[in-house]
Motif scaffolding. Structure first.
Motif, PDB file in Angstrom:
ATOM      1  N   ASN A   1       0.866  -1.169   0.000  1.00  0.00           N
ATOM      2  CA  ASN A   1       0.000   0.000   0.000  1.00  0.00           C
ATOM      3  C   ASN A   1       0.907   1.225   0.000  1.00  0.00           C
ATOM      4  O   ASN A   1       1.422   1.624   1.059  1.00  0.00           O
TER       5      ASN A   1
ATOM      6  N   LEU B   1       0.017   4.271   2.475  1.00  0.00           N
ATOM      7  CA  LEU B   1       0.319   4.059   3.884  1.00  0.00           C
ATOM      8  C   LEU B   1       1.813   3.879   4.114  1.00  0.00           C
ATOM      9  O   LEU B   1       2.334   4.291   5.157  1.00  0.00           O
TER      10      LEU B   1
ATOM     11  N   ARG C   1      -3.759   0.801  11.321  1.00  0.00           N
ATOM     12  CA  ARG C   1      -3.145   0.669   9.989  1.00  0.00           C
ATOM     13  C   ARG C   1      -1.669   1.051   9.977  1.00  0.00           C
ATOM     14  O   ARG C   1      -0.886   0.521   9.179  1.00  0.00           O
TER      15      ARG C   1
ATOM     16  N   THR D   1      -7.238  -2.338   9.888  1.00  0.00           N
ATOM     17  CA  THR D   1      -5.918  -2.950   9.696  1.00  0.00           C
ATOM     18  C   THR D   1      -5.415  -2.702   8.280  1.00  0.00           C
ATOM     19  O   THR D   1      -6.184  -2.400   7.374  1.00  0.00           O
ATOM     20  N   SER D   2      -4.105  -2.841   8.133  1.00  0.00           N
ATOM     21  CA  SER D   2      -3.481  -2.734   6.812  1.00  0.00           C
ATOM     22  C   SER D   2      -2.438  -3.830   6.685  1.00  0.00           C
ATOM     23  O   SER D   2      -2.176  -4.584   7.629  1.00  0.00           O
ATOM     24  N   CYS D   3      -1.802  -3.892   5.532  1.00  0.00           N
ATOM     25  CA  CYS D   3      -0.735  -4.874   5.328  1.00  0.00           C
ATOM     26  C   CYS D   3       0.499  -4.538   6.166  1.00  0.00           C
ATOM     27  O   CYS D   3       1.429  -5.348   6.251  1.00  0.00           O
TER      28      CYS D   3
ATOM     29  N   THR E   1       0.105  -3.521   9.461  1.00  0.00           N
ATOM     30  CA  THR E   1      -0.229  -3.815  10.854  1.00  0.00           C
ATOM     31  C   THR E   1       0.521  -5.086  11.248  1.00  0.00           C
ATOM     32  O   THR E   1       0.280  -6.155  10.695  1.00  0.00           O
TER      33      THR E   1
ATOM     34  N   GLY F   1     -10.515  -3.814   6.672  1.00  0.00           N
ATOM     35  CA  GLY F   1      -9.281  -3.361   6.040  1.00  0.00           C
ATOM     36  C   GLY F   1      -8.572  -4.456   5.277  1.00  0.00           C
ATOM     37  O   GLY F   1      -9.197  -5.268   4.594  1.00  0.00           O
ATOM     38  N   GLU F   2      -7.257  -4.486   5.433  1.00  0.00           N
ATOM     39  CA  GLU F   2      -6.410  -5.416   4.691  1.00  0.00           C
ATOM     40  C   GLU F   2      -5.885  -6.522   5.608  1.00  0.00           C
ATOM     41  O   GLU F   2      -5.768  -6.306   6.827  1.00  0.00           O
TER      42      GLU F   2
ATOM     43  N   THR G   1      -3.299  -8.541   7.686  1.00  0.00           N
ATOM     44  CA  THR G   1      -2.138  -7.979   8.375  1.00  0.00           C
ATOM     45  C   THR G   1      -0.833  -8.640   7.911  1.00  0.00           C
ATOM     46  O   THR G   1      -0.842  -9.525   7.058  1.00  0.00           O
TER      47      THR G   1
ATOM     48  N   ASP H   1      -7.183   4.530   1.242  1.00  0.00           N
ATOM     49  CA  ASP H   1      -6.945   5.235   2.499  1.00  0.00           C
ATOM     50  C   ASP H   1      -6.842   6.747   2.261  1.00  0.00           C
ATOM     51  O   ASP H   1      -6.302   7.195   1.248  1.00  0.00           O
TER      52      ASP H   1
ATOM     53  N   LYS I   1     -11.930   2.746   4.034  1.00  0.00           N
ATOM     54  CA  LYS I   1     -12.026   1.817   5.163  1.00  0.00           C
ATOM     55  C   LYS I   1     -12.915   2.398   6.255  1.00  0.00           C
ATOM     56  O   LYS I   1     -13.698   1.681   6.881  1.00  0.00           O
TER      57      LYS I   1
END
Length: 265
Positions: A33, A36, A98, A170-172, A174, A195-196, A198, A245, A255
């Motif tokens: 991402n 982020l 995130r 959450t995101s990749c 996290t 979200g995404e 983790t 985001d 999100k």
């Protein structure tokens, strides 16, 4: 050599520390991402606000308190932000992890103690034999991690409304302590993850000294939630939202838009 050793162990959380440098196996992330990723370099403080008039928003980044010197300040800062936002109008919360890439999980859990619950074992660790090696609990208003009481100086000025709903973002990115924080809340009533998937650093790492120049960190345990579900890899969101985001304008953040839709239901 150690890069290969950790790869064979499938341990991307551990490493060899030698003369100030770290040697380990970096698992290739399954998702990226860019937006982020850029924010990670300068978003270092807790952010709080009210969205949609009745939803409290709390964004908690990672920390570098590996020496346990900032437990009080981090936990008190989180509680202060809750006080800044909380009121009788707040019926639900969005906890944004995130940008939480890890660090020390203890002050984060302590700062969120009232969200986690009362008189509950809300998580812990299990070894490869599925034996308990640590327990996280809130009992009689006290937070106990592996039997050690964690005390927070800043109390909530106003109790959280009863039967609040919680959405965790959450995101990749996290990871580690960020994932532990999400797991500590999984199983709470009306709590969902949006979200995404983790990063998948859901192991407890122990450090072992080799000599004055070197030490080795090894993943020794997996995390379990309050329902004893074991997490050996990344956390999958209940509602997947990839990208989209917008931390500058939360109302346009995809999100958060999904989180608000969920809360309205």
């Amino acid at each position: 050599m150690y890069v290969r050793v950790f790869e064979l162990l499938k341990d991307h959380h551990g490493n060899l520390a030698y003369h100030g440098k770290s040697y380990g196996w970096q698992k290739v992330p399954s998702f990226r991402n860019a937006y982020l990723k850029e924010k990670l370099s300068h978003e270092k403080s807790v952010v709080s606000s009210v969205v949609d008039e009745s939803v409290g928003y709390l964004r908690i980044p990672g920390n570098n308190d590996f020496a346990f010197k900032k437990v009080d300040s981090i936990a008190n800062d989180i509680a202060s932000h809750v006080n800044k936002v909380n009121s009788e109008k707040i019926k639900a919360w969005i906890l944004d992890l995130r940008l939480n890439t890890g660090g020390n999980m203890y002050p984060i859990l302590l700062g969120l103690k009232e969200f986690i619950g009362e008189d509950i074992v809300f998580g812990g660790f299990r070894n490869a034999k599925n034996e308990s090696t640590g327990e996280w609990a809130v009992k009689d208003g006290k937070m106990l991690i592996d039997g050690i009481e964690l005390v927070r100086a800043t109390s909530l000025a106003l109790p959280l409304n009863k039967d609040i709903s919680i959405v965790i973002l959450t995101s990749c990115y996290t990871a580690s302590a960020g994932e532990m924080t999400a797991i500590s809340l999984i199983g709470c009533k009306d709590t969902y993850i949006v979200g995404e998937p983790t990063a998948g650093y859901t192991t407890a790492v122990q450090g072992f000294e080799i000599n004055e120049s070197a030490g080795i960190n090894l993943s020794t345990d997996f995390v379990v939630d309050r329902n004893l579900n074991v997490y050996k890899d990344r956390i999958e969101p209940n509602f997947e939202v990839l990208l989209g985001d917008n931390l500058e304008n939360l109302q346009d953040d995809k999100k958060i838009v999904q989180a608000l839709k969920l809360l309205k239901k």
